[in-house]
Design an enzyme around this catalytic site. Structure first.
Site, mmCIF file in Angstrom:
data_model
loop_
_atom_site.group_PDB
_atom_site.id
_atom_site.type_symbol
_atom_site.label_atom_id
_atom_site.label_comp_id
_atom_site.label_asym_id
_atom_site.label_seq_id
_atom_site.Cartn_x
_atom_site.Cartn_y
_atom_site.Cartn_z
ATOM 1 N N SER A 29 0.862 -1.186 0.000
ATOM 2 C CA SER A 29 0.000 0.000 0.000
ATOM 3 C C SER A 29 0.890 1.224 0.000
ATOM 4 O O SER A 29 0.780 2.076 0.870
ATOM 5 C CB SER A 29 -0.919 -0.012 1.221
ATOM 6 O OG SER A 29 -0.135 0.028 2.407
ATOM 7 N N ILE A 30 1.786 1.273 -0.975
ATOM 8 C CA ILE A 30 2.710 2.410 -1.061
ATOM 9 C C ILE A 30 1.915 3.709 -1.205
ATOM 10 O O ILE A 30 2.212 4.701 -0.533
ATOM 11 C CB ILE A 30 3.686 2.246 -2.253
ATOM 12 C CG1 ILE A 30 4.339 0.862 -2.254
ATOM 13 C CG2 ILE A 30 4.717 3.367 -2.267
ATOM 14 C CD1 ILE A 30 5.178 0.519 -1.074
ATOM 15 N N CYS A 37 -4.723 1.744 -9.653
ATOM 16 C CA CYS A 37 -3.969 1.635 -8.415
ATOM 17 C C CYS A 37 -4.929 1.385 -7.270
ATOM 18 O O CYS A 37 -5.839 2.172 -7.022
ATOM 19 C CB CYS A 37 -3.174 2.904 -8.140
ATOM 20 S SG CYS A 37 -2.288 2.790 -6.574
HETATM 21 C C1 LIG Z 1 5.582 -2.160 -4.339
HETATM 22 C C2 LIG Z 1 4.813 -2.014 -5.607
HETATM 23 C C3 LIG Z 1 4.546 -0.747 -6.122
HETATM 24 C C4 LIG Z 1 3.816 -0.595 -7.290
HETATM 25 N N1 LIG Z 1 3.590 0.647 -7.776
HETATM 26 C C5 LIG Z 1 2.910 0.809 -8.941
HETATM 27 C C6 LIG Z 1 2.713 2.078 -9.512
HETATM 28 O O1 LIG Z 1 3.189 3.073 -8.987
HETATM 29 N N2 LIG Z 1 1.989 2.166 -10.657
HETATM 30 C C7 LIG Z 1 1.460 1.071 -11.281
HETATM 31 O O2 LIG Z 1 0.809 1.193 -12.320
HETATM 32 N N3 LIG Z 1 1.662 -0.158 -10.781
HETATM 33 C C8 LIG Z 1 2.369 -0.319 -9.631
HETATM 34 N N4 LIG Z 1 2.577 -1.581 -9.123
HETATM 35 C C9 LIG Z 1 2.035 -2.728 -9.843
HETATM 36 C C10 LIG Z 1 3.093 -3.415 -10.721
HETATM 37 O O3 LIG Z 1 3.564 -2.562 -11.709
HETATM 38 C C11 LIG Z 1 2.512 -4.678 -11.373
HETATM 39 O O4 LIG Z 1 1.438 -4.324 -12.198
HETATM 40 C C12 LIG Z 1 2.020 -5.668 -10.355
HETATM 41 O O5 LIG Z 1 2.879 -5.689 -9.237
HETATM 42 C C13 LIG Z 1 1.901 -7.084 -10.894
HETATM 43 O O6 LIG Z 1 3.137 -7.595 -11.288
HETATM 44 P P1 LIG Z 1 4.057 -8.530 -10.337
HETATM 45 O O7 LIG Z 1 3.175 -9.574 -9.798
HETATM 46 O O8 LIG Z 1 5.116 -9.044 -11.254
HETATM 47 O O9 LIG Z 1 4.614 -7.644 -9.300
HETATM 48 C C14 LIG Z 1 3.325 -1.742 -7.954
HETATM 49 C C15 LIG Z 1 3.597 -3.006 -7.447
HETATM 50 C C16 LIG Z 1 4.323 -3.170 -6.291
HETATM 51 C C17 LIG Z 1 4.590 -4.537 -5.771
#
Ligand SMILES: Cc1cc2nc3c(=O)[nH]c(=O)nc-3n(C[C@H](O)[C@H](O)[C@H](O)COP(=O)(O)O)c2cc1C
Ligand SMILES: Cc1cc2nc3c(=O)[nH]c(=O)nc-3n(C[C@H](O)[C@H](O)[C@H](O)COP(=O)(O)OP(=O)(O)OC[C@H]3O[C@@H](n4cnc5c(N)ncnc54)[C@H](O)[C@@H]3O)c2cc1C
Ligand SMILES: Cc1cc2nc3c(=O)[nH]c(=O)nc-3n(C[C@H](O)[C@H](O)[C@H](O)COP(=O)(O)OP(=O)(O)OC[C@H]3O[C@@H](n4cnc5c(N)ncnc54)[C@H](O)[C@@H]3O)c2cc1C
Ligand SMILES: Cc1cc2nc3c(=O)[nH]c(=O)nc-3n(C[C@H](O)[C@H](O)[C@H](O)COP(=O)(O)O)c2cc1C
Ligand code: FES
Ligand code: FES
EC number: 1.3.-.-
Lengths: 312, 266, 312, 266
Positions: C75-76, C135
């Protein structure tokens, strides 16, 4: 029904007395029979039977299972012998046991849902009905209703008229706003909610480039689903005042406690039954110990605890 | 048929035969199982696996039950690497076993790791005074360590190897068909699906009734509850049978071989 | 941009040349700077920067992270220094590297999205924009748009007018029908889609009864999400003809190959970057070996392979 | 400050001190790290954990780097049970270390497992010719095996135990405040968050500037990329600092102690 195993564990939902709040979820416990060799069915809080439809249904072609990280994909596709055989063979048999039974009802049209639910209700052998409007494994019927609050409410109202048993509606987290869905379904007359069904998902064998399941997609269950289920219960508990049976990836008493603290009145164990047929009973015991350790007189005090600020 | 139970059993012995690891569990003295039945084993998970893994029983004797594990992926690799003394969580025996009549003249046909339930069956038949013929096809001579030799020494068995370096050069089926198959009044087989399908193509019509085949499918519950492990039944309505409960042993005529052939096994 | 590491790995999407199809996803790679000590940024297929908003944003209070089975909740809450500082400090810096950059844009109102996207576009320093309408960690802005195809399309159209860069829209699987969402967004002028964002989820500490995250709920990422992402890509690829960047739980080249076979033109590595900063590059290499083993001249041949019947 | 790298290191030595396990990795001869920095360790996962785990460096010496592991959950339990010879995947050294001036008169205050970075710091100070005072608070005398004794033998250290069976009866902070705290021109601390907060309540106003505190928060990336591991900064805009990159060592005045106190740590 259900003489409490320990007074602390007894709960009541929709006027049904459960000896403990741990049910077994639909499709993960057969119709009880398969597991009756493995444990005394009277030891679980309640049994939710596998989806039953009007006519016998072969289900989807195999492969129907694929394991994914912390989860399982299934595309069983409502395999069942149809409501008549279900009533005569399974429900009648289940009635021997001192355990509340929710019958999970599915269909491929409004009329089917209504007919099956009516037959179950009329049989006098069920304690409640769980309306499965969120099965990801059938083209019509399933997700069609659960993708639109209006459709879900319309069906709920129709079925409600045909039954005189508590009517639970089972929702999917694949929806824009599960709160709206829950509110509409409550307005339409649902007596309770089951949250959540498996989530539509897919896996591909990269060596062949083909889907792992013959049905291409399936429903994701297991621990992977758990945090999604907790939020679904949390969100819905704030907008409805009917009981909630929480489920999704319950793997230990902690997971069950989380769902209750988020707002679930009872909890159902699903995929874990495949690994440990005694899981529901074992988790109930552990939950009782936890409640005792924390000084709660009844596990019901866990329900919605997070909203009330936690343990103080 | 024996009712299964869930139990935790220590590994009391382990031996390796090439790609197969024999794992012997210490079990209750009263433990009974029949050939064709399986144990549903909870394998440790470093990668998020959650389900049990089925293994055919290889033998049971006073206070022991053993399986033969072939490393096919992470679950079986985990199991094959356990040490003597470790406790393993098992359910079983599960499933419908082979059935036989002592008046039959049986052929037992095993492909690769499919040998496990057939040796068990073979021994049971022998102790009933029968004289079964066992055909075992392996890929290369070295694949199973010294198991071929030790089995040859002990049992009435004919081995076929694809490289021809032990026994007959060819497959188990080729070996079997070279042996007046019509002499056998009952045929028991376990092996790759392709082999089972081929066998049914040899055994057409009435002869299918003489076939008992042990099947594999991915499983979840292992007890007939989830309907996940199905194979198509021969009934015209297109229904399914569960491998774990209705099987894993099926008679040839119970299954719909046309639909089975079209199943995409991965 | 992007000189191919191996011709087989080069792909082109929206006129942008990537040396390999493995990007790093928004929020999981900082703005590149944090990882520039760990690998040559020119080695990844592309960088999608962390969400940027009009004004600096502190984000949500801690705790912001909680680990769940095969997944991570975060939950950044859009912590970032605002578009001006981003352009001056981060994007300008990133431009030193020979790597395509997608800038992830977020906002709390239509106007903010439009303003930020316009500034990014005008800066001439980005290759594409990724509109973050999904988001789960902000009350307004985020999921509001992604829960309604109409709202998503309206915003897409507004932003499209303000930019002259390829516009990617990032969707969530928390929607009744992701196909409808994708179709509407394409109609409104999206040049590409990013699938999928984290899924809203929650965890509770049963010892205290309190939510694990100060923000109560967060977004689920990691392997738990992967089968949901594969289905999302599969469904959407059938109804749109704009490029798709697939993401969600990519943990190995197999996961990347799955997403491409389901229909993704490129793939982004997310949470895995936290465990292995070189993951995107490593997975690209492995994918190249796989393509070579299977006799493909270009990894692009993997795209949509499942729909075409698999490897024959 | 040293740039971290990702490497796989063999465990070359292991020793157990009650609840702490010292794990010594074999690393590059050129490996450099400073007290307060940490290693981000990939712990094996049997339960679907996916993230690394941070451990403060306990010491580095020619070709070795060691950490002290306290079993707090599955990841640390896994790590503590590795055997000599196993290879462990690490990232590091990471984070901002303690900084000191040789003209200071420093007090080092450790709570429980927080001892790790402070012994490292202590040794570095000594080798600069300084005479730091080290206060270590432990719960019960037996909790850390013979580490108290061996540390007492080697270093200028005062121990406080809550059961009073070794050294001072009470907490590290009680011990420290009983020792003319105003005499120390710089204070370094690592321990439970409650202890750090209490310390800042003693050291108010300007004296907070003399505090350097090592913090803990749940981490994902460990390198400042995810913004997951933040603590509230003392700036009026309400911004945050990352423990992994801006910290784990912070000066007392950098943080917003009012907001820190309201953080629900689980
Ligand atoms: C810590 C963290 C911060 C994220 N911040 C953003 C963001 O700022 N904008 C966004 O579109 N997605 C954000 N995401 C989502 C990722 O870009 C991605 O869509 C999502 O984590 C699924 O991929 P993964 O399972 O490989 O992590 C964030 C994910 C994580 C874990
Ligand atoms: C009734 C029955 C009896 C069996 N008896 C034996 C035995 O005696 N010895 C033995 O070594 N193996 C036996 N198997 C197969 C064994 O269960 C699988 O090899 C094992 O489940 C693989 O798990 P894994 O985690 O190692 O690999 P996974 O990564 O899960 O799978 C690796 C490969 O194994 C195959 N596989 C996986 N699960 C099954 C399954 N349930 N059935 C068939 N194939 C599967 C698939 O082709 C897959 O690609 C039996 C299977 C069944 C159904
Ligand atoms: C900069 C830093 C330095 C650290 N140095 C050491 C050290 O030298 N020795 C040592 O034994 N431990 C140290 N820790 C704590 C260590 O990282 C955690 O105990 C470990 O991550 C727990 O992981 P687990 O899987 O065993 O338990 P989990 O099940 O993940 O957690 C168990 C409990 O540990 C705590 N915890 C988990 N992760 C963290 C974290 N990142 N920070 C603080 N507490 C956490 C929580 O209270 C949780 O309830 C340090 C943490 C940080 C942030
Ligand atoms: C094999 C299988 C079959 C299922 N069949 C049904 C069903 O017939 N009706 C239904 O409403 N839910 C069905 N479900 C969903 C479960 O009841 C439950 O909602 C879901 O699996 C989430 O719980 P879990 O993660 O604990 O398994 C099935 C799930 C599985 C795994
Ligand atoms: S594995 Fe569940 S029915 Fe066979
Ligand atoms: S752990 Fe990612 S910023 Fe600190």
């Amino acid at each position: 029904m259900g003489t409490p195993q320990e007074p602390r564990l007894a709960v009541e939902i929709s006027g049904i007395n459960l000896r403990n709040p741990l049910l077994v979820s639909s499709g993960t416990f057969g119709n009880g029979r398969e597991y009756s060799e493995w444990l005394d069915l009277g030891m679980v809080g309640g049994i939710i039977t596998k989806a039953v439809t009007l006519l016998p249904c072969n289900g989807n072609p195999p492969p129907r299972l694929w394991e994914v990280p912390c989860g399982l994909l299934n595309s069983i596709g409502l395999e069942n012998k149809g409501v008549e055989a279900f009533l005569a063979e399974d429900l009648a048999w289940l009635n021997r046991f001192d355990v509340p039974v929710w019958v999970n009802v599915a269909g491929f049209s409004d009329e089917e849902y209504v007919a099956v639910a009516g037959m179950i209700s009329d049989s006098g052998m069920a304690d409640a009905i769980e309306l499965n409007i969120s099965c990801p494994n059938v083209k019509q019927g399933g997700l069609h209703y659960s993708s639109s609050p209006r459709e879900a409410a319309r069906l709920t109202a129709m079925v409600q008229k045909a039954v005189n048993l508590p009517l639970y509606v089972k929702l999917s987290a694949r929806t824009a706003d599960i709160k709206e869905m829950a509110v509409e379904v409550q307005k339409a007359g649902a007596d309770g909610l089951s949250l959540i069904n498996t989530f539509p998902a897919m896996a591909i064998d990269v060596e062949t480039g083909r889907a792992r399941l013959a049905n291409v997609s399936g429903g994701l269950s297991g621990p992977a689903l758990h945090p999604i289920a907790v939020l679904a219960v949390w969100e819905v508990a704030q907008v409805v005042d009917i009981p909630i049976i929480g489920m999704g990836g319950v793997w230990s008493w902690k997971d069950a406690a989380e769902l209750m603290m988020a707002g679930a009145d009872a909890v159902a164990v699903g995929t874990l039954n495949f690994v440990d047929p005694e899981a529901a009973f074992r988790i109930a015991e552990d939950l009782g110990s936890f409640a005792a350790r924390k000084g709660f007189e009844s596990v019901s005090e866990l329900v919605g605890l997070t909203r009330r600020g936690g343990i103080v | 048929m024996n009712l299964g139970s869930k139990f935790s059993a220590p590994i009391i012995e382990k031996s390796v035969y090439g790609c197969l690891t024999r794992v012997v569990f210490g079990v209750d003295q009263a433990y009974l199982a029949e050939p064709g039945q399986f144990l549903h084993v909870l394998c440790g998970s470093e990668d998020g696996r959650i389900l049990r893994r089925p293994y055919s029983l290889f033998d049971t004797a006073s206070g022991t039950a053993s399986i033969l594990v072939k490393e096919a992926g992470p679950g079986s690799a985990w199991l094959a690497r356990r040490e003597v003394g470790e406790e393993i969580d098992c359910m079983g025996p599960l499933g419908r076993p082979f059935s036989f009549s002592i008046f039959d003249r049986p052929a037992l046909i095993a492909g690769g790791a499919g040998i496990a339930p057939l040796i068990f069956l073979y021994k049971n038949m022998c102790s009933e005074g029968m004289e079964p013929s066992l055909f075992w096809g392996i890929e290369r001579s070295g694949d199973y360590g010294d198991m071929p030799e030790s089995i040859l020494a002990e049992f009435q068995v004919r081995i076929a190897s694809e490289d021809g370096r032990v026994g007959f050069k060819g497959t188990a089926l080729e070996l079997f068909t070279s042996q007046q198959p019509e002499d056998f009044s009952a045929i028991y087989a376990c092996g790759p699906r392709g082999m089972l399908i081929e066998l049914t193509e040899i055994m057409i019509g009435d002869r299918r009734a003489r076939l008992q085949l042990s099947f594999e499918e991915r499983m979840a519950c292992g007890v007939g509850a989830c309907k996940g492990c199905v194979v198509p039944a021969s009934d015209p309505a297109g229904s399914y049978l569960t491998v774990c409960k209705d099987g894993p042993v099926f008679e040839g005529k119970e299954l719909d071989w046309a639909r089975l052939k079209s199943r995409v096994w991965q």
